[in-house]
Design a protein around this motif. Sequence first.
Motif, PDB file in Angstrom:
ATOM      1  N   ILE A  74       0.838  -1.204   0.000  1.00 38.58           N
ATOM      2  CA  ILE A  74       0.000   0.000   0.000  1.00 38.58           C
ATOM      3  C   ILE A  74       0.874   1.255   0.000  1.00 38.58           C
ATOM      4  N   ARG A  75       1.820   1.344   0.913  1.00 40.20           N
ATOM      5  CA  ARG A  75       2.668   2.546   1.034  1.00 40.20           C
ATOM      6  C   ARG A  75       4.057   2.371   0.422  1.00 40.20           C
ATOM      7  N   GLY A  76       4.490   1.157   0.182  1.00 40.74           N
ATOM      8  CA  GLY A  76       5.796   0.923  -0.431  1.00 40.74           C
ATOM      9  C   GLY A  76       6.948   1.346   0.459  1.00 40.74           C
ATOM     10  N   HIS A  77       8.108   1.607  -0.169  1.00 39.62           N
ATOM     11  CA  HIS A  77       9.318   1.994   0.569  1.00 39.62           C
ATOM     12  C   HIS A  77       9.105   3.248   1.411  1.00 39.62           C
ATOM     13  N   ALA A  78       8.292   4.165   0.929  1.00 32.79           N
ATOM     14  CA  ALA A  78       8.076   5.430   1.651  1.00 32.79           C
ATOM     15  C   ALA A  78       7.445   5.201   3.019  1.00 32.79           C
ATOM     16  N   GLY A  79       6.663   4.160   3.175  1.00 31.55           N
ATOM     17  CA  GLY A  79       5.995   3.871   4.444  1.00 31.55           C
ATOM     18  C   GLY A  79       6.672   2.789   5.251  1.00 31.55           C
ATOM     19  N   ALA A  80       7.919   2.476   4.920  1.00 33.35           N
ATOM     20  CA  ALA A  80       8.636   1.379   5.578  1.00 33.35           C
ATOM     21  C   ALA A  80       9.022   1.725   7.014  1.00 33.35           C
ATOM     22  N   ILE A  81       9.064   0.683   7.842  1.00 32.74           N
ATOM     23  CA  ILE A  81       9.721   0.795   9.151  1.00 32.74           C
ATOM     24  C   ILE A  81      11.150   0.345   8.899  1.00 32.74           C
ATOM     25  N   ARG A  82      12.113   1.090   9.439  1.00 32.90           N
ATOM     26  CA  ARG A  82      13.524   0.780   9.191  1.00 32.90           C
ATOM     27  C   ARG A  82      14.261   0.570  10.511  1.00 32.90           C
ATOM     28  N   TRP A  83      15.212  -0.371  10.487  1.00 31.11           N
ATOM     29  CA  TRP A  83      16.056  -0.646  11.642  1.00 31.11           C
ATOM     30  C   TRP A  83      17.505  -0.708  11.177  1.00 31.11           C
ATOM     31  N   THR A  84      18.412  -0.114  11.970  1.00 28.81           N
ATOM     32  CA  THR A  84      19.838  -0.179  11.625  1.00 28.81           C
ATOM     33  C   THR A  84      20.692  -0.624  12.811  1.00 28.81           C
ATOM     34  N   GLY A  85      20.404  -0.111  14.009  1.00 29.55           N
ATOM     35  CA  GLY A  85      21.230  -0.397  15.177  1.00 29.55           C
ATOM     36  C   GLY A  85      20.821  -1.666  15.907  1.00 29.55           C
ATOM     37  N   LYS A  86      21.784  -2.289  16.544  1.00 28.54           N
ATOM     38  CA  LYS A  86      21.535  -3.504  17.309  1.00 28.54           C
ATOM     39  C   LYS A  86      20.465  -3.241  18.372  1.00 28.54           C
ATOM     40  N   SER A  87      19.532  -4.203  18.534  1.00 29.20           N
ATOM     41  CA  SER A  87      18.459  -4.033  19.511  1.00 29.20           C
ATOM     42  C   SER A  87      17.986  -5.385  20.023  1.00 29.20           C
ATOM     43  N   ARG A  88      17.307  -5.351  21.148  1.00 26.99           N
ATOM     44  CA  ARG A  88      16.668  -6.551  21.691  1.00 26.99           C
ATOM     45  C   ARG A  88      15.290  -6.689  21.075  1.00 26.99           C
ATOM     46  N   TRP A  89      14.608  -7.779  21.397  1.00 29.66           N
ATOM     47  CA  TRP A  89      13.258  -7.983  20.884  1.00 29.66           C
ATOM     48  C   TRP A  89      12.348  -6.835  21.301  1.00 29.66           C
ATOM     49  N   HIS A  90      11.606  -6.303  20.359  1.00 29.99           N
ATOM     50  CA  HIS A  90      10.579  -5.313  20.654  1.00 29.99           C
ATOM     51  C   HIS A  90       9.462  -5.427  19.613  1.00 29.99           C
ATOM     52  N   ARG A  91       8.310  -4.874  19.961  1.00 28.27           N
ATOM     53  CA  ARG A  91       7.132  -4.956  19.091  1.00 28.27           C
ATOM     54  C   ARG A  91       7.135  -3.836  18.052  1.00 28.27           C
ATOM     55  N   PHE A  92       6.468  -4.111  16.938  1.00 29.13           N
ATOM     56  CA  PHE A  92       6.203  -3.091  15.934  1.00 29.13           C
ATOM     57  C   PHE A  92       4.769  -3.277  15.459  1.00 29.13           C
ATOM     58  N   SER A  93       4.198  -2.204  14.911  1.00 31.28           N
ATOM     59  CA  SER A  93       2.854  -2.310  14.329  1.00 31.28           C
ATOM     60  C   SER A  93       2.650  -1.206  13.300  1.00 31.28           C
ATOM     61  N   LEU A  94       1.835  -1.518  12.312  1.00 28.07           N
ATOM     62  CA  LEU A  94       1.458  -0.587  11.253  1.00 28.07           C
ATOM     63  C   LEU A  94      -0.037  -0.715  11.021  1.00 28.07           C
ATOM     64  N   ILE A  95      -0.673   0.370  10.672  1.00 28.96           N
ATOM     65  CA  ILE A  95      -2.085   0.339  10.283  1.00 28.96           C
ATOM     66  C   ILE A  95      -2.176   1.003   8.921  1.00 28.96           C
ATOM     67  N   ARG A  96      -2.789   0.296   7.983  1.00 29.35           N
ATOM     68  CA  ARG A  96      -2.912   0.808   6.623  1.00 29.35           C
ATOM     69  C   ARG A  96      -4.367   0.793   6.159  1.00 29.35           C
ATOM     70  N   PRO A  97      -4.942   1.943   5.840  1.00 33.48           N
ATOM     71  CA  PRO A  97      -6.274   1.962   5.226  1.00 33.48           C
ATOM     72  C   PRO A  97      -6.148   1.564   3.760  1.00 33.48           C
ATOM     73  N   VAL A  98      -7.056   0.746   3.285  1.00 35.41           N
ATOM     74  CA  VAL A  98      -7.040   0.294   1.894  1.00 35.41           C
ATOM     75  C   VAL A  98      -7.919   1.248   1.088  1.00 35.41           C
ATOM     76  N   GLN A  99      -7.321   1.922   0.142  1.00 32.29           N
ATOM     77  CA  GLN A  99      -8.080   2.858  -0.687  1.00 32.29           C
ATOM     78  C   GLN A  99      -8.426   2.263  -2.038  1.00 32.29           C
ATOM     79  N   LYS A 100      -7.698   1.218  -2.448  1.00 34.72           N
ATOM     80  CA  LYS A 100      -7.933   0.608  -3.751  1.00 34.72           C
ATOM     81  C   LYS A 100      -7.898  -0.909  -3.598  1.00 34.72           C
ATOM     82  N   SER A 101      -8.934  -1.581  -4.051  1.00 37.33           N
ATOM     83  CA  SER A 101      -9.003  -3.040  -3.974  1.00 37.33           C
ATOM     84  C   SER A 101      -7.890  -3.658  -4.823  1.00 37.33           C
ATOM     85  N   GLY A 102      -7.374  -4.809  -4.350  1.00 40.05           N
ATOM     86  CA  GLY A 102      -6.336  -5.505  -5.103  1.00 40.05           C
ATOM     87  C   GLY A 102      -5.474  -6.355  -4.201  1.00 40.05           C
TER      88      GLY A 102
END
Length: 171
Positions: A74-102
């Motif tokens: 839906i959002r492609g690279h522009a809407g990506a979550i990015r990680w670079t530094g070392k980290s422990r386990w943690h949660r992530f979440s995204l919400i995307r409204p669908v504007q076009k069926s497919g």
Amino acid sequence: ELSPSGYKSNYALRLVAVPQTGTDPPTVVERHPVTMTSPPMTVRSGQIVAISGRVRVTTSIIGSLDGAMLYDSIRGHAGAIRWTGKSRWHRFSLIRPVQKSGPFTLTLSLSGLGEIQFDEIKVRVHSPASRRVPAPNQNTRPATNGTFSRFNILNRLPKLPAIPGLQRRRK
């Protein structure tokens, strides 16, 4: 590995990229060495896609400003979550409204050298109940014709049941 939050994963999706044995790591990694894309699932206009999971960067990602990415179709690279530094386990979440069926896909990509792990990835599609629109009068705003704004998306998510014994404070 047990994290401070008490989370332990026995199995996870592991993305790893390392330089060839006996060579120095490149300063810039020009291509994404590892990419995984989910099979497509059909979504309809008006639905909401909720993506969640856990992530851990076990070795810092080098050679790319993007690091490791999680993005959707839906959002492609522009809407990506990015990680670079070392980290422990943690949660992530995204919400995307669908504007076009497919078709809808989720992509996990390692853009540099390093290691990242993903676990408990869930993709949930919510179909908000249709609501009757009141007849227009002076006190109502014009309809949005099905478009989404950052202010009305929360009203379209399904309501959670009340927690027994939990009371709302009154001021």
